[in-house]
Structures are given as structure tokens and as C-alpha cells.
Design an enzyme around this catalytic site. Structure first.
Site, mmCIF file in Angstrom:
data_model
loop_
_atom_site.group_PDB
_atom_site.id
_atom_site.type_symbol
_atom_site.label_atom_id
_atom_site.label_comp_id
_atom_site.label_asym_id
_atom_site.label_seq_id
_atom_site.Cartn_x
_atom_site.Cartn_y
_atom_site.Cartn_z
ATOM 1 C CE LYS A 185 -83.785 -24.908 105.744
ATOM 2 N NZ LYS A 185 -83.115 -25.535 104.589
ATOM 3 C CB SER A 239 -85.719 -28.393 103.750
ATOM 4 O OG SER A 239 -84.377 -27.877 103.815
ATOM 5 C CB SER A 241 -82.844 -27.467 100.878
ATOM 6 O OG SER A 241 -83.322 -28.765 101.144
#
Length: 552
Positions: free
Chosen positions: A168, A240, A264
Site C-alpha cells: 500500500k 482505503s 480500510s
């Protein structure tokens, strides 16, 4: 010093924003000494605090009666023979980490060939999915060659040896842009690697590149576009950890790393049909990662099967003095342990009107596992009110964007987007914030009481108070695919009014067959039992292996 004169009328107007009411006499008293309070706030704003600057206060999920589980011996995986490497490259790409690990570790599949396979898939599918912000092709191939060389020399670093992964784009990678998905930071070039990069490199994993993140760790819109769901390219992948879930679901990596502050990891896993593990707060170091909310941020794996998440967590677990929220805790997992004697709870209201047929079928499947399944309850508390803690911490972390109007450069500017949330948070009360922290402790007591009754809890991740409550208490959550629904294209997620929404489906348009998951929550620092339960449930449901067809 403040030159503006504060009037009783100013205070009366402010009262409406704070949800309080004073008398005319009380307002008159305040006008004489309000300036000093404002001056102090302005003086503090003159001190620039970088994202890495921690809070002095630290959240600790452990109550006074907590006892850290003792180490219970070596980690043990199922070790089943995956058979020969398939001839079809797609079968290799979508294979679970357990199979990839066995093939690479035995030398029948080289890390180089596996890395090249994923790079080809990224080149072909990333334009559709927008799930990689940066592809680190040269570095990935070099790391793969190094992994193969070590194996040839008799050095095996563990189950992740030679396995390509996506990281990420919140975590620093030396010399490679880490843009946090947000326009003000899209050219940000770190000078050092994050702690998790060091951990995974030591475990032999191969970094393919940086998976996309919704701007500043919210949703699936980033400065390069919108990350898509492989099961319906017309909608976002949620966030996210948008790119991590999308890339894993699409067979573009062996596994990925995500983070969760409030949904997320679990939300994009729900949308994309991946298996996400949000570990107990403090278990995995966040050093070198973008901070959003110091008392809430957590790091965990996103994979295609339950046992895979155990392999990754074992590699990234561990205390770190560089992370003030870090808590050193042993991780034990035995894939052969089984679930006999386990007691599983569920909140009846979570399977009421808001639940789907897939949710209810997952509960029935759990009841068929031969364990005790019981109804439980939680105290009647305003769990959603805790969201104001998240708003305040996030607004403080990115205060400079608000005060300099750099927030105007962010693409997503809807009512539920960060810029609006950060601005509104300036009107939150500091006194209420302290009281919310005291409420948080009551919620910690409530969940501690629940897990004194049961070993684990099952439920839809968005139904009932558990998404909010467990994130604020730091309890671990495993989210896995439970089935499929036919739904129209879903809209944007939203933050506000004390809750998180994931976007309503379009009932009037075309429908798509999309995954639906179920969540398992467990006791603090006891991920092993919910992983064993998840493996059993995964087998019973039998839907983990289906692949997306990228419909548009």
C-alpha cells in the site's frame, strides 16, 4: 495578540456549532478573557508538525486484567501438497500463497518466473483497474533473482521466500515515490524504507510495487484516478486499501499489505472478495508509514485465503521502538489445531433486516461446524459517537492542508470527503474529546465482557456496532468471502453522521455478480483461533476459489 474583539453574539453563534447553550451573563463573562485562549491556539499553529510526529498520549488496548498470551511453540501450516505447477499461467497467478510458497520453496517454480508472470498481468490489467500507483519492475526482478540465488545456495528464508507482493502506497520505499494517494504529496520521495519493507525483505518477499490508496487513507479515489473492483469495473474497489484488495483479487500479486483505521482492510476485502486480516492494535509496526490516526491505525495482510494471512502476519509481527503505538506480542498459529470446543457468538440484530441472504447462510454454515453458537449482546452505548475521535485525530494530522487551503487540490471534494471532514473537525470540542476518550474505555470494557463469554464473534462487517467498536478497542478482525450477490453498480463511500457507508447499489441499472463477505472478531492478540475458525468456515462455504471476469 488577537486584535479582533469577541462579542457575546460571536459566542452565541459558536454555541450552535458546539451543541451547547449559555446565558447572556455567561457570554458576557467570557468576552473579557477569550482572546488569550485564541492567542494560545494561534501560537501553537505556528509550530509545524510533520506527519511522523507522534502524539504524547498512546492508546493501549489492554485493560488492567489483561494477560498477554504466552508463546505456544513453532508456527505450523497445513503443509498439504499443492501438486505440480499448473500449465495455465492464470492458475498459477490465482493460486493461494500456501501453494505458491510450496512451489517456490521446493524449486519447481522460480521466483523470477513468478515475478515475471505478475508483472505481465499488471501491465495488461492495471490500465483497467488502476490498482498500482508505481510498478517497481527493475527492483522486483533483482529481488526475485536474489531469492532464487539464496535457494540454490541452500538458504530458505521462510514461507514468503520469493513471493511477489504489493505494498500500500502509504509505506515509504527508499527512492520510490510514496504519494499517499493525495495530490499535495504525489511527488514525495522517501529517503528510507518503512519498517514493514525491512520485515518482508528479511522474509524473502519480492516487492512488485506500490498499490494505490484512496487519498490520505480514505476511499478509492487517488491522484491517478479511481481504483476499480475486478468484479465490476464500473465501480470502485472501496478503500482505503483500494489497490491492495483489487490487485490481490485480480491475481496481480501473491499477497498485499493494507492498513485500517476504520474499515480500510475489511471494506475493500468485502468489495473485492479478498481475505483481509486486521490484526490487534500495536501488533505490526507502522514506522515509516503515513499516520492518519495514531490511536487507530493498524497494518495487516490482504490475501486470497485464510491461511495465507497467517503466513504474512507471522512475517510482519513484532514490536518496534520506532512506533510509539507498538506492543510486542507473540503470534501463534497451528493450521492443524481445529476448532473443537470453540464458542462462537453473534448479535441477533446484525442478522436482522439489514443482513443479506449470504450473511445468514454464513451464520448457518458456522452453526454446522460442530461448535457452540450462541446469541450475545452489547451494552447500549453510543458507539458511533466515537467517530469524532477519528475526525479530530485525522484533522490534526493534516492540519496544514486545511490552514493553507492545500486541501483544495484534492480531487474528491464531496460532503463526505476528507477536506470537508477536516474543516468541520475544527469545531469539535476539546472537552467532548476527553469525554469521548472516557467513553472509549467503557467500550473497551464492553467488548472485554463480550469476549469473556465467547471465543469469537461472527457478523456482517457493516451491521451493528462492531466495525466502529472493535476498531476503537483494537480487537482483531478476519474478513473472508462468504458468497455472491447480484447488485447494481455501487456509489462512493461516505464518512459522516457518526458512521461509515460503503455506497448504495443502483437498483435501476445492470446488475453484476459480486462477492459478499463475513467478519470474525477475536480476543486481543489471539488471531490464531479466528484464523482456525476462518479456515473451517472457508472450507464449508466453498466460494474462495472463484475468479473475477472483469466485466464492464
Amino acid at each position: 495578540m488577537t486584535e479582533t474583539t469577541i462579542t457575546p453574539e460571536d459566542i452565541a453563534a459558536a454555541e450552535r456549532l458546539m451543541g451547547i447553550a449559555y446565558t447572556a451573563r455567561e457570554r458576557a463573562q467570557m468576552t473579557g478573557n477569550m482572546a488569550g485562549q485564541i492567542d494560545s491556539a494561534i501560537a501553537r499553529r505556528e509550530v509545524s508538525l510533520p506527519n511522523a510526529a507522534p502524539m504524547a498520549l498512546r492508546f493501549d488496548p489492554r485493560l488492567p486484567n489483561f494477560a498477554m498470551p504466552a508463546p505456544e511453540g513453532v508456527l505450523r501450516y497445513s503443509g498439504s501438497d499443492p501438486g505440480p505447477v499448473p500449465d495455465n499461467p492464470e492458475d498459477v497467478a490465482f493460486a493461494p500463497l500456501t501453494s505458491l510458497s510450496a512451489w517456490v520453496g521446493s524449486g519447481v517454480l522460480s521466483s523470477r518466473s513468478l515475478t515475471e508472470l505478475y508483472l505481465r498481468r499488471i501491465e495488461a490489467l492495471n490500465p483497467k483497474l488502476e490498482c498500482f500507483a508505481t510498478v517497481m519492475r527493475k527492483q522486483a526482478l533483482a529481488e526475485a533473482d536474489a531469492a532464487d540465488a539464496l535457494l540454490k545456495g541452500g538458504v530458505y528464508l521462510g514461507p514468503l521466500h520469493g513471493i511477489p507482493y504489493a505494498l500500500k502506497d502509504l509505506f515509504d520505499t527508499k527512492g520510490t515515490i510514496t504519494g499517499w494517494g493525495a495530490e499535495p504529496f504525489q511527488h514525495r520521495l522517501p529517503e528510507a524504507d518503512a519498517a514493514i519493507v525491512h520485515k518482508l525483505r528479511a522474509a524473502g518477499a519480492v516487492l512488485l510495487g506500490k498499490s494505490t490508496v484512496g487519498a490520505l487513507a480514505y476511499n478509492d479515489i487517488w491522484y491517478g484516478g479511481r481504483t476499480r473492483n475486478p468484479w465490476n469495473l464500473n465501480e470502485g474497489s472501496s478503500g482505503s486499501s483500494a489497490g491492495s484488495a483489487s490487485a490481490t483479487a485480480a491475481g496481480l500479486c501473491g499477497f498485499s499489505i493494507g492498513t485500517e483505521t476504520l474499515g480500510s482492510i475489511t471494506s475493500p476485502s468485502q468489495r473485492c472478495g479478498t481475505t483481509g486480516l486486521r490484526p490487534t492494535f500495536g501488533r505490526v509496526s507502522r514506522a515509516g508509514g503515513m499516520a492518519l490516526c495514531n490511536s487507530l491505525d493498524k497494518v495487516g495482510p490482504i490475501c486470497r485465503s485464510v491461511e495465507d494471512t497467517a503466513m504474512v502476519l507471522a512475517a510482519i509481527n513484532g514490536g518496534d521502538i520506532a512506533d510509539r503505538g507498538s506492543i510486542d506480542a507473540p503470534f501463534h498459529f497451528d493450521a492443524t489445531a481445529g476448532i473443537a470446543g470453540m464458542k462462537l457468538g453473534y448479535l441477533p440484530e446484525a442478522f436482522g433486516d439489514g443482513a443479506t441472504d449470504v450473511d445468514r447462510a454464513a451464520l448457518e454454515a458456522a452453526k454446522g461446524l460442530g461448535i457452540e453458537v450462541v446469541e450475545v449482546s452489547l451494552p447500549d452505548l453510543p458507539y458511533g459517537a466515537l467517530m469524532n475521535i477519528l475526525y479530530a485525530e485525522a484533522a490534526a494530522t493534516f492540519e496544514e492542508l486545511t490552514l493553507t487551503d492545500a486541501d483544495d487540490t484534492l480531487t474528491w471534494q464531496d460532503d463526505g470527503a476528507w477536506p470537508n471532514t477536516f474543516r468541520k473537525a475544527r469545531f469539535l470540542s476539546a472537552v467532548d474529546h476527553v469525554q469521548l476518550d472516557r467513553l472509549r474505555y467503557q467500550v473497551m470494557l464492553a467488548l472485554d465482557g463480550l469476549f469473556a463469554e465467547v471465543d469469537a464473534l461472527i457478523g456482517p462487517f457493516m451491521t451493528g456496532p462492531m466495525l466502529v467498536a472493535s476498531n476503537f478497542t483494537g480487537h482483531p478482525c478476519l474478513h473472508l468471502r462468504a458468497g455472491f450477490l447480484d447488485l447494481g453498480t455501487r456509489g462512493m463511500a461516505s464518512l459522516g453522521a457518526g458512521k461509515l457507508t460503503t455506497g448504495e447499489a443502483d437498483d435501476a441499472g445492470r446488475t453484476f455478480r459480486v462477492p459478499q463477505g463475513i467478519s470474525l472478531w477475536g480476543r486481543l492478540y489471539q488471531e490464531g483461533p479466528i484464523l482456525n475458525l476462518g479456515m473451517a468456515l472457508e472450507r464449508a462455504l466453498g466460494v474462495a476459489g472463484e475468479r473475477p471476469e472483469f466485466p464492464a
